[in-house]
Scaffold this motif. Structure first.
Motif, PDB file in Angstrom:
ATOM      1  N   SER A   1       0.830  -1.210   0.000  1.00 34.44           N
ATOM      2  CA  SER A   1       0.000   0.000   0.000  1.00 34.44           C
ATOM      3  C   SER A   1       0.859   1.253   0.000  1.00 34.44           C
ATOM      4  O   SER A   1       0.600   2.209  -0.740  1.00 34.44           O
ATOM      5  N   GLU A   2       1.873   1.241   0.826  1.00 36.00           N
ATOM      6  CA  GLU A   2       2.752   2.394   0.909  1.00 36.00           C
ATOM      7  C   GLU A   2       3.501   2.604  -0.404  1.00 36.00           C
ATOM      8  O   GLU A   2       3.663   3.744  -0.863  1.00 36.00           O
TER       9      GLU A   2
ATOM     10  N   ARG B   1       1.070   4.149  -2.828  1.00 38.15           N
ATOM     11  CA  ARG B   1       0.829   5.557  -2.507  1.00 38.15           C
ATOM     12  C   ARG B   1       1.991   6.421  -2.980  1.00 38.15           C
ATOM     13  O   ARG B   1       1.811   7.420  -3.677  1.00 38.15           O
TER      14      ARG B   1
ATOM     15  N   HIS C   1       2.278   6.342  -7.037  1.00 39.73           N
ATOM     16  CA  HIS C   1       1.270   7.097  -7.769  1.00 39.73           C
ATOM     17  C   HIS C   1       1.343   8.589  -7.455  1.00 39.73           C
ATOM     18  O   HIS C   1       1.255   9.418  -8.361  1.00 39.73           O
ATOM     19  N   GLY C   2       1.490   8.920  -6.210  1.00 42.42           N
ATOM     20  CA  GLY C   2       1.573  10.335  -5.847  1.00 42.42           C
ATOM     21  C   GLY C   2       2.731  11.019  -6.537  1.00 42.42           C
ATOM     22  O   GLY C   2       2.576  12.077  -7.159  1.00 42.42           O
TER      23      GLY C   2
ATOM     24  N   HIS D   1       8.374  14.624  -1.891  1.00 43.75           N
ATOM     25  CA  HIS D   1       7.738  13.353  -1.529  1.00 43.75           C
ATOM     26  C   HIS D   1       8.607  12.459  -0.665  1.00 43.75           C
ATOM     27  O   HIS D   1       8.091  11.589   0.032  1.00 43.75           O
TER      28      HIS D   1
ATOM     29  N   GLU E   1     -10.980   4.792  -3.123  1.00 47.17           N
ATOM     30  CA  GLU E   1     -10.057   3.807  -2.551  1.00 47.17           C
ATOM     31  C   GLU E   1      -9.061   3.273  -3.566  1.00 47.17           C
ATOM     32  O   GLU E   1      -8.310   2.362  -3.279  1.00 47.17           O
TER      33      GLU E   1
ATOM     34  N   TYR F   1      -6.360   3.983  -7.163  1.00 43.51           N
ATOM     35  CA  TYR F   1      -5.590   4.935  -7.937  1.00 43.51           C
ATOM     36  C   TYR F   1      -6.001   4.817  -9.396  1.00 43.51           C
ATOM     37  O   TYR F   1      -5.218   4.427 -10.248  1.00 43.51           O
TER      38      TYR F   1
END
Lengths: 128, 128
Positions: A14-15, A18, A21-22, A126, B67, B69
DNA sequence: AATCATTATATGCATTGACATTCAATGCGC
DNA sequence: GCGCATTGAATGTCAATGCATATAATGATT
């Protein structure tokens, strides 16, 4: 050994999602709007500029492919875009005429140097 | 404070890229070849199954989008594919008829449960 | 030197995704 | 109740990507 729980493993994924994508989304937006470069285009320029210690080192498509997370076909087309934009040149290799030598043009180097701070700033935001 | 060097920041990004591409590529391949599911399709099934504590909870597209991306349009098409495959249903919400309630079908739940160990195994391989 | 496998790259095609637009339902102000 | 902005979702269009295949140059085998 090291029996990490499903939860640990899942949380790491998950991290990663995140962060990936961010960051890539913002890199894409910033590089495109400020320097008319897609992220993979920037990355190609970066590899080429890195290989050029001084002036005019040459890189083959194959070498480039090995350093990037792009398929051979996608890379070929990315280089075509950069070539059309006048940022890189493809020159047939004399020893092996199947291969291309890629080189940054002066414009390519300038564009990369202009875009570098943008790239750097996003990463810092980031990951710092 | 915490003046991380450009190198640190860059190394973190490189590591994120490596982990992301390696993992998502393998997830995509394994899920597709073993369960005929794309990664984002699997993720939709996962969210839907997660929301269903017991039997038949309903999830709106909006909630799903929050939830994941994925853009709204990409999500809409992904759900269309799942619907055509008989894995989820779209039912018009009675309170707000613009909205859809999404639900796993029995086949959808089965497919997800079958695919889950594959997903889990890949994550474990890359992150444990 | 003719054949054949291999290598470096390009290209046809299908898929996926994002952005902009559209459409329908909702709810607000009057 | 009637416009009007807003919201949830679907769709048109287009760019980027991957897979399979084509092309072309090399090198190895005979």
């Amino acid at each position: 050994m090291d029996p990490e729980s499903d939860q640990d493993v899942c949380a790491k994924w998950s991290e990663t999602l995140r962060a990936y994508h961010g960051t890539s989304c913002e890199l894409e937006n910033e590089l495109q709007s400020r320097h008319q470069l897609g992220l993979s285009e920037f990355e190609v320029l970066q590899v080429l500029s890195g290989h050029c210690g001084g002036a005019d080192e040459k890189v083959m498509m194959k070498d480039l492919e090995a350093e990037m997370y792009l398929s051979q076909s996608a890379l070929s087309r990315t280089v075509t875009r950069l070539e059309k934009a006048g940022l890189v040149t493809r020159a047939a290799c004399e020893l092996d005429r199947r291969a291309n030598h890629l080189m940054l043009t002066a414009a390519g180097r300038e564009r990369w140097e202009a875009a570098r701070p943008t790239h750097e700033a996003v990463l810092r935001k980031h990951f710092a």
